[in-house]
Write an enzyme that holds these catalytic residues in place. Structure first.
Site, PDB file in Angstrom:
ATOM      1  N   GLY A  20       0.899  -1.140   0.023  1.00 45.60           N
ATOM      2  CA  GLY A  20       0.087   0.043   0.096  1.00 45.60           C
ATOM      3  C   GLY A  20       0.971   1.325   0.110  1.00 45.60           C
ATOM      4  O   GLY A  20       0.298   2.419   0.379  1.00 45.60           O
ATOM      5  N   ASN A  22       1.616   3.125  -2.602  1.00 46.33           N
ATOM      6  CA  ASN A  22       0.912   3.979  -3.601  1.00 46.33           C
ATOM      7  C   ASN A  22      -0.120   4.610  -2.906  1.00 46.33           C
ATOM      8  O   ASN A  22      -0.672   5.755  -3.161  1.00 46.33           O
ATOM      9  CB  ASN A  22       0.470   3.289  -4.849  1.00 46.33           C
ATOM     10  CG  ASN A  22       1.745   3.526  -5.713  1.00 46.33           C
ATOM     11  OD1 ASN A  22       2.302   4.351  -6.198  1.00 46.33           O
ATOM     12  ND2 ASN A  22       2.162   2.238  -6.167  1.00 46.33           N
ATOM     13  N   ARG A  73     -15.974 -15.304  -9.242  1.00 47.46           N
ATOM     14  CA  ARG A  73     -15.377 -14.043  -9.528  1.00 47.46           C
ATOM     15  C   ARG A  73     -16.636 -12.852  -9.461  1.00 47.46           C
ATOM     16  O   ARG A  73     -16.502 -11.800  -8.837  1.00 47.46           O
ATOM     17  CB  ARG A  73     -14.967 -13.937 -10.851  1.00 47.46           C
ATOM     18  CG  ARG A  73     -14.063 -12.474 -11.365  1.00 47.46           C
ATOM     19  CD  ARG A  73     -13.753 -12.397 -12.671  1.00 47.46           C
ATOM     20  NE  ARG A  73     -12.639 -13.496 -12.908  1.00 47.46           N
ATOM     21  CZ  ARG A  73     -11.279 -13.361 -12.533  1.00 47.46           C
ATOM     22  NH1 ARG A  73     -10.883 -12.039 -11.896  1.00 47.46           N
ATOM     23  NH2 ARG A  73     -10.313 -14.171 -12.911  1.00 47.46           N
ATOM     24  N   ARG A  99      -5.734  -8.327  -8.483  1.00 44.40           N
ATOM     25  CA  ARG A  99      -6.842  -9.270  -8.985  1.00 44.40           C
ATOM     26  C   ARG A  99      -7.349  -8.800 -10.626  1.00 44.40           C
ATOM     27  O   ARG A  99      -7.643  -7.748 -10.452  1.00 44.40           O
ATOM     28  CB  ARG A  99      -8.001  -9.123  -8.123  1.00 44.40           C
ATOM     29  CG  ARG A  99      -8.006 -10.097  -6.635  1.00 44.40           C
ATOM     30  CD  ARG A  99      -7.834 -11.511  -6.798  1.00 44.40           C
ATOM     31  NE  ARG A  99      -8.603 -11.957  -7.546  1.00 44.40           N
ATOM     32  CZ  ARG A  99      -8.775 -13.460  -7.721  1.00 44.40           C
ATOM     33  NH1 ARG A  99      -7.701 -14.232  -7.680  1.00 44.40           N
ATOM     34  NH2 ARG A  99      -9.780 -14.175  -8.441  1.00 44.40           N
ATOM     35  N   ILE A 100      -7.328  -9.967 -11.246  1.00 40.82           N
ATOM     36  CA  ILE A 100      -8.178  -9.128 -12.634  1.00 40.82           C
ATOM     37  C   ILE A 100      -9.535  -8.793 -12.585  1.00 40.82           C
ATOM     38  O   ILE A 100     -10.195  -9.752 -11.762  1.00 40.82           O
ATOM     39  CB  ILE A 100      -7.978 -10.623 -13.555  1.00 40.82           C
ATOM     40  CG1 ILE A 100      -6.229 -10.486 -13.861  1.00 40.82           C
ATOM     41  CG2 ILE A 100      -8.673  -9.999 -15.013  1.00 40.82           C
ATOM     42  CD1 ILE A 100      -5.887 -11.546 -14.816  1.00 40.82           C
ATOM     43  N   LEU A 101      -9.854  -7.929 -12.939  1.00 38.76           N
ATOM     44  CA  LEU A 101     -11.420  -7.366 -12.870  1.00 38.76           C
ATOM     45  C   LEU A 101     -12.197  -7.927 -13.910  1.00 38.76           C
ATOM     46  O   LEU A 101     -11.784  -7.695 -15.237  1.00 38.76           O
ATOM     47  CB  LEU A 101     -11.594  -6.215 -12.386  1.00 38.76           C
ATOM     48  CG  LEU A 101     -10.720  -5.689 -10.991  1.00 38.76           C
ATOM     49  CD1 LEU A 101     -10.771  -4.297 -10.854  1.00 38.76           C
ATOM     50  CD2 LEU A 101     -11.776  -6.264  -9.844  1.00 38.76           C
ATOM     51  N   ASN A 115      -5.408   2.696 -12.988  1.00 42.22           N
ATOM     52  CA  ASN A 115      -4.423   1.844 -12.412  1.00 42.22           C
ATOM     53  C   ASN A 115      -2.988   2.384 -12.594  1.00 42.22           C
ATOM     54  O   ASN A 115      -2.750   2.884 -13.587  1.00 42.22           O
ATOM     55  CB  ASN A 115      -4.576   0.298 -13.127  1.00 42.22           C
ATOM     56  CG  ASN A 115      -3.597  -0.568 -12.473  1.00 42.22           C
ATOM     57  OD1 ASN A 115      -3.525  -0.890 -11.454  1.00 42.22           O
ATOM     58  ND2 ASN A 115      -3.043  -1.391 -13.542  1.00 42.22           N
ATOM     59  N   HIS A 117       0.643   0.864 -13.191  1.00 42.68           N
ATOM     60  CA  HIS A 117       1.287  -0.648 -13.441  1.00 42.68           C
ATOM     61  C   HIS A 117       2.810   0.058 -13.646  1.00 42.68           C
ATOM     62  O   HIS A 117       3.419   0.684 -14.199  1.00 42.68           O
ATOM     63  CB  HIS A 117       0.879  -0.750 -14.763  1.00 42.68           C
ATOM     64  CG  HIS A 117       1.154  -2.285 -15.020  1.00 42.68           C
ATOM     65  ND1 HIS A 117       1.120  -3.378 -14.453  1.00 42.68           N
ATOM     66  CD2 HIS A 117       2.545  -2.537 -16.188  1.00 42.68           C
ATOM     67  CE1 HIS A 117       1.900  -4.443 -15.229  1.00 42.68           C
ATOM     68  NE2 HIS A 117       2.615  -3.935 -16.177  1.00 42.68           N
ATOM     69  N   SER A 144       3.423   3.471 -15.479  1.00 45.56           N
ATOM     70  CA  SER A 144       2.268   4.005 -16.182  1.00 45.56           C
ATOM     71  C   SER A 144       1.049   3.823 -15.482  1.00 45.56           C
ATOM     72  O   SER A 144       0.778   3.259 -14.724  1.00 45.56           O
ATOM     73  CB  SER A 144       1.957   3.199 -17.496  1.00 45.56           C
ATOM     74  OG  SER A 144       3.064   2.626 -18.227  1.00 45.56           O
ATOM     75  N   GLU A 151      -9.301  -5.248 -20.885  1.00 45.46           N
ATOM     76  CA  GLU A 151      -7.947  -5.957 -21.404  1.00 45.46           C
ATOM     77  C   GLU A 151      -7.036  -5.799 -20.236  1.00 45.46           C
ATOM     78  O   GLU A 151      -6.725  -4.341 -19.594  1.00 45.46           O
ATOM     79  CB  GLU A 151      -7.516  -5.318 -22.539  1.00 45.46           C
ATOM     80  CG  GLU A 151      -6.351  -5.939 -23.185  1.00 45.46           C
ATOM     81  CD  GLU A 151      -5.592  -5.236 -24.210  1.00 45.46           C
ATOM     82  OE1 GLU A 151      -4.561  -5.780 -24.566  1.00 45.46           O
ATOM     83  OE2 GLU A 151      -6.259  -4.319 -24.897  1.00 45.46           O
ATOM     84  N   LEU A 152      -6.348  -6.541 -19.476  1.00 43.79           N
ATOM     85  CA  LEU A 152      -5.363  -6.679 -18.544  1.00 43.79           C
ATOM     86  C   LEU A 152      -4.242  -5.455 -18.812  1.00 43.79           C
ATOM     87  O   LEU A 152      -3.502  -5.887 -19.945  1.00 43.79           O
ATOM     88  CB  LEU A 152      -4.787  -8.079 -18.164  1.00 43.79           C
ATOM     89  CG  LEU A 152      -3.665  -7.977 -17.237  1.00 43.79           C
ATOM     90  CD1 LEU A 152      -4.190  -7.632 -15.883  1.00 43.79           C
ATOM     91  CD2 LEU A 152      -2.997  -9.381 -17.164  1.00 43.79           C
ATOM     92  N   ASP A 153      -3.979  -4.561 -18.355  1.00 43.72           N
ATOM     93  CA  ASP A 153      -2.944  -3.527 -18.225  1.00 43.72           C
ATOM     94  C   ASP A 153      -3.103  -3.064 -19.396  1.00 43.72           C
ATOM     95  O   ASP A 153      -2.152  -2.455 -20.097  1.00 43.72           O
ATOM     96  CB  ASP A 153      -1.586  -4.060 -17.813  1.00 43.72           C
ATOM     97  CG  ASP A 153      -1.605  -4.452 -16.420  1.00 43.72           C
ATOM     98  OD1 ASP A 153      -2.105  -4.183 -15.582  1.00 43.72           O
ATOM     99  OD2 ASP A 153      -0.944  -5.756 -16.117  1.00 43.72           O
TER     100      ASP A 153
HETATM  101  C1  GAR Z   1       3.396  -1.191  -7.511  1.00 44.48           C
HETATM  102  O1  GAR Z   1       4.890  -1.087  -8.071  1.00 44.48           O
HETATM  103  C2  GAR Z   1       2.400  -1.086  -8.595  1.00 44.48           C
HETATM  104  O2  GAR Z   1       2.696  -0.355  -9.521  1.00 44.48           O
HETATM  105  C3  GAR Z   1       2.205  -2.330  -9.036  1.00 44.48           C
HETATM  106  O3  GAR Z   1       2.245  -3.270  -7.391  1.00 44.48           O
HETATM  107  C4  GAR Z   1       3.015  -2.415  -6.623  1.00 44.48           C
HETATM  108  C5  GAR Z   1       2.318  -2.148  -5.569  1.00 44.48           C
HETATM  109  O4  GAR Z   1       3.204  -1.393  -4.660  1.00 44.48           O
HETATM  110  N1  GAR Z   1       0.955  -2.851  -9.512  1.00 44.48           N
HETATM  111  C6  GAR Z   1       0.768  -3.902 -10.370  1.00 44.48           C
HETATM  112  O5  GAR Z   1       1.898  -4.621 -10.580  1.00 44.48           O
HETATM  113  C7  GAR Z   1      -0.300  -4.022 -11.036  1.00 44.48           C
HETATM  114  N2  GAR Z   1      -0.414  -4.639 -12.140  1.00 44.48           N
HETATM  115  P1  GAR Z   1       2.384  -0.448  -3.250  1.00 44.48           P
HETATM  116  O6  GAR Z   1       1.430  -1.729  -2.787  1.00 44.48           O
HETATM  117  O7  GAR Z   1       3.351  -0.735  -2.188  1.00 44.48           O
HETATM  118  O8  GAR Z   1       1.599   0.447  -3.561  1.00 44.48           O
END
Ligand code: GAR
Length: 225
Positions: A20, A22, A73, A99-101, A115, A117, A144, A151-153
């Site tokens: 967490g 971010n 799901r 999780r994929i939504l 999101n 990524h 990004s 579509e995933l990411d």
């Molecule tokens: C971050 O690097 C984020 O970009 C990535 O997970 C990490 C979470 O860190 N997200 C993904 O890979 C989504 N596809 P955090 O829990 O410390 O924010």
């Protein structure tokens, strides 16, 4: 979308699965006023997510919905959407939500869900992005922020941060430097969204109503600040 929650602040739900960090940077941006928003829910599919006690300690409503406890799901996502909507959230921010939504959940929050990524999308959707970039001999990695689509990411990207890959980089060292950029970038993107500067129209990012030819770059924005 209006940002009227009585106090003029946009209402945010943040979805996490782990640390967490971010989420913490978004909360800090709300505290500092960089973001005219307040976080009304932090939800996780992982009851052990380290970010949950942090958010609860800040007095934020938290819920953990262990996806393994749901029959399908769809059941999981129905409950998640109910919790989000009950909180009054206008925007949904995925912050390390792993999780994929499904399509129905995604379309419910279309144009209101972002999101972050850890790659320069469309390169390296999915997992292990930094290890894959290093293994491929890339000289640049990054992160990004994009609108979420089924579509995933794969949704339209509004902003990217570029980070140089050093010759002696490990994926851990690189991930740390990218994460620092993520923490600066995500609040900027969310501010654009809640202020109505960026929107999703016809499957493309728009800036003040004009189609964006390419994502904006964090480096340019910081250089001109
Ligand atoms: C971050 O690097 C984020 O970009 C990535 O997970 C990490 C979470 O860190 N997200 C993904 O890979 C989504 N596809 P955090 O829990 O410390 O924010």
């Amino acid at each position: 979308m209006s940002t009227d929650s009585g106090d003029g602040k946009a209402r945010l739900a943040i979805l996490i699965s782990g640390r967490g960090s971010n989420m913490q940077s978004l909360l800090a941006a709300c505290d500092s006023g960089q973001l005219a928003a307040k976080v009304c829910l932090v939800a996780s599919n992982n009851p052990e997510a380290e970010g949950l006690p942090y958010a609860a300690g800040r007095g934020i409503k938290t819920i953990s919905l262990d996806h393994r406890q749901f029959a399908s799901r769809t059941d999981f996502e129905t409950q998640l959407a109910k919790s989000i909507d009950d909180s009054g959230a206008e925007y949904v921010l995925l912050a390390g939500f792993m999780r994929i939504l499904g399509e129905s959940f995604v379309s419910r929050y279309q144009g209101r869900m972002l999101n972050i990524h850890p790659s320069l999308l469309p390169a390296y959707p999915g997992l292990d992005t930094h290890a894959r970039a290093i293994a491929n001999g890339d000289t640049e990695a990054g992160a990004s922020v994009h609108f979420v689509t089924p579509e995933l990411d794969g949704g339209p990207v509004m902003i990217q941060a570029r980070v140089r890959i050093e010759p002696d980089d490990s994926s851990g060292k690189l991930a740390q430097r990218v994460l620092e950029a993520e923490h600066r970038m995500y609040p900027i993107a969310v501010a654009w969204l809640v202020e109505g500067l960026v929107s999703l129209q016809n499957g493309q990012c728009h800036w003040q109503g004009e189609a964006m030819p390419s994502p904006r770059l964090l480096g340019d924005i910081e250089a001109s600040a």
